[in-house]
Design a protein around this motif. Structure first.
Motif, PDB file in Angstrom:
ATOM      1  N   GLY A  96       0.764  -1.244  -0.045  1.00 12.18           N
ATOM      2  CA  GLY A  96      -0.039  -0.103  -0.004  1.00 12.18           C
ATOM      3  C   GLY A  96       1.033   1.457   0.053  1.00 12.18           C
ATOM      4  N   PHE A 118      -3.392   3.730   1.589  1.00 17.18           N
ATOM      5  CA  PHE A 118      -4.494   3.141   0.850  1.00 17.18           C
ATOM      6  C   PHE A 118      -4.089   2.502  -0.108  1.00 17.18           C
ATOM      7  N   GLY A 119      -4.640   1.670  -0.968  1.00 26.46           N
ATOM      8  CA  GLY A 119      -4.200   1.049  -2.219  1.00 26.46           C
ATOM      9  C   GLY A 119      -3.493  -0.300  -1.771  1.00 26.46           C
ATOM     10  N   ILE A 122      -4.814  -6.344  -2.000  1.00 26.49           N
ATOM     11  CA  ILE A 122      -5.688  -6.890  -1.068  1.00 26.49           C
ATOM     12  C   ILE A 122      -5.902  -8.233  -1.069  1.00 26.49           C
ATOM     13  N   PHE A 134     -12.701  -4.550  -1.539  1.00 25.78           N
ATOM     14  CA  PHE A 134     -11.978  -4.293  -2.816  1.00 25.78           C
ATOM     15  C   PHE A 134     -11.216  -2.919  -2.727  1.00 25.78           C
ATOM     16  N   ASP A 135     -11.475  -1.900  -1.631  1.00 25.43           N
ATOM     17  CA  ASP A 135     -10.917  -0.934  -1.553  1.00 25.43           C
ATOM     18  C   ASP A 135     -10.999  -0.352  -0.017  1.00 25.43           C
ATOM     19  N   TRP A 136     -10.178   0.413   0.240  1.00 22.21           N
ATOM     20  CA  TRP A 136      -9.901   0.728   1.980  1.00 22.21           C
ATOM     21  C   TRP A 136      -9.117   1.955   1.816  1.00 22.21           C
ATOM     22  N   GLN A 137      -9.386   2.695   3.216  1.00 20.46           N
ATOM     23  CA  GLN A 137      -8.646   3.618   3.440  1.00 20.46           C
ATOM     24  C   GLN A 137      -8.245   3.662   4.916  1.00 20.46           C
ATOM     25  N   GLN A 173     -14.831  -0.661   1.666  1.00 23.91           N
ATOM     26  CA  GLN A 173     -15.653  -0.536   0.389  1.00 23.91           C
ATOM     27  C   GLN A 173     -15.983  -2.108  -0.111  1.00 23.91           C
ATOM     28  N   VAL A 179     -19.807   1.632   0.938  1.00 27.26           N
ATOM     29  CA  VAL A 179     -18.722   2.224   1.632  1.00 27.26           C
ATOM     30  C   VAL A 179     -19.127   2.489   3.126  1.00 27.26           C
TER      31      VAL A 179
END
Length: 284
Positions: A96, A118-119, A122, A134-137, A173, A179
């Motif tokens: 990430g 982020f990024g 995963i 499939f997405d996060w922060q 997400q 989200v």
């Protein structure tokens, strides 16, 4: 108040520029409480529940951002592990990016210190409410009035000490539009143990075998090496450096014959976490 600043990833020649000096891994673990949840899957993370979080970053990763009050560290995050009650683990990430903002004026009325993670890749085992993430922060921040200087950061470099942030947010997400944002109150905790890392690695290896992405024989060999590392780290009767190096070399050589690059990358991230959990190699 959550105020996520715009990511400013630099593109050079059409690709992300990554320049990493000699690795200098830093790991921190936190334990905390969920104080607020917003989003369609809020029931999966009830207020008052305990959350465990740990990450390992390469503190020697070069800052790719030109401004003195902002930093962008591409692929600095070697691993992230988030665990919620009933989810083991909720989120596993490797590779990430970390972005920092030091005393940045926000909307002309406040100052903000922020660390944004982020990024990356995963792991497929990461789920929330039964759905793949499939997405996060992950956001650490301190917001003050213009006449008060925030103290969370002392420059735009990534902090090598545990982050003491008044506000922490985790965004997950699962499908487009779903989200869920968790507001967290965190404090430093004991580091992730070797046994916890080995357990995570075995769960992931079993999943890869079930998916047909890793051969059963290779999986048994890696698990056997994991057990040797765990025994050496636990009993202190044998040096752990040799078994750990053997495991690292085996994972490094996987793409040549036995596994796709993505599988090797996932396992390499777990080996990185294991190396940090072991700490200084012991050769008693």
């Amino acid at each position: 108040m959550k105020a996520v600043l715009q990511c400013a990833c630099l593109l050079i020649g059409g690709a992300l520029s990554v320049s990493t000096a000699e690795a200098s891994l830093v790991s921190h673990s936190y334990i905390g409480t969920i104080t607020e949840v917003r989003g369609p899957q809020a029931a999966e993370a009830p207020v008052g529940a305990t959350i465990h979080l740990s990450y390992t970053v390469d503190a020697a990763t070069d800052d790719e951002h030109p401004l003195p009050d902002q930093g962008i560290f591409v692929r600095a995050m070697q691993s992230l592990r988030v665990e919620l009650p009933g989810h083991e683990p909720t989120l596993l990430v490797s590779g990430g990016t970390v972005q920092t903002f030091d005393n940045v004026v926000l909307s002309g009325v406040t100052l903000i210190d922020q660390v944004l993670m982020f990024g990356g890749r995963i792991n497929e085992s990461s789920e929330f409410g039964g759905l793949p993430i499939f997405d996060w922060q992950l956001i650490f921040e301190e917001v003050t009035s213009l006449d008060v200087t925030p103290t969370m950061l002392a420059g735009d470099v990534f902090p090598t000490e545990p982050i003491a942030a008044p506000q922490v947010y985790l965004e997950l997400q699962t499908t487009p539009g779903l989200v869920t944002t968790l507001t967290l109150q965190l404090e430093p905790a004991e580091p992730t143990t070797v046994a916890e890392v080995v357990t995570d690695a075995k769960l992931r290896i079993d999943a890869l075998v079930e998916q047909g992405r890793l051969g059963a024989g290779v999986a048994r060999s890696i698990i056997a090496r994991l057990d040797v590392v765990l025994q050496a780290a636990t009993t202190r009767r044998n040096g752990v450096c040799g078994p750990l190096a053997g495991l690292r070399n085996q994972v490094h050589n996987l793409p040549r014959r036995h596994a796709e690059v993505a599988v090797a990358d996932e396992l390499a991230a777990l080996v990185t976490v294991l190396t940090e959990a072991v700490g200084t190699c012991r050769n008693e």
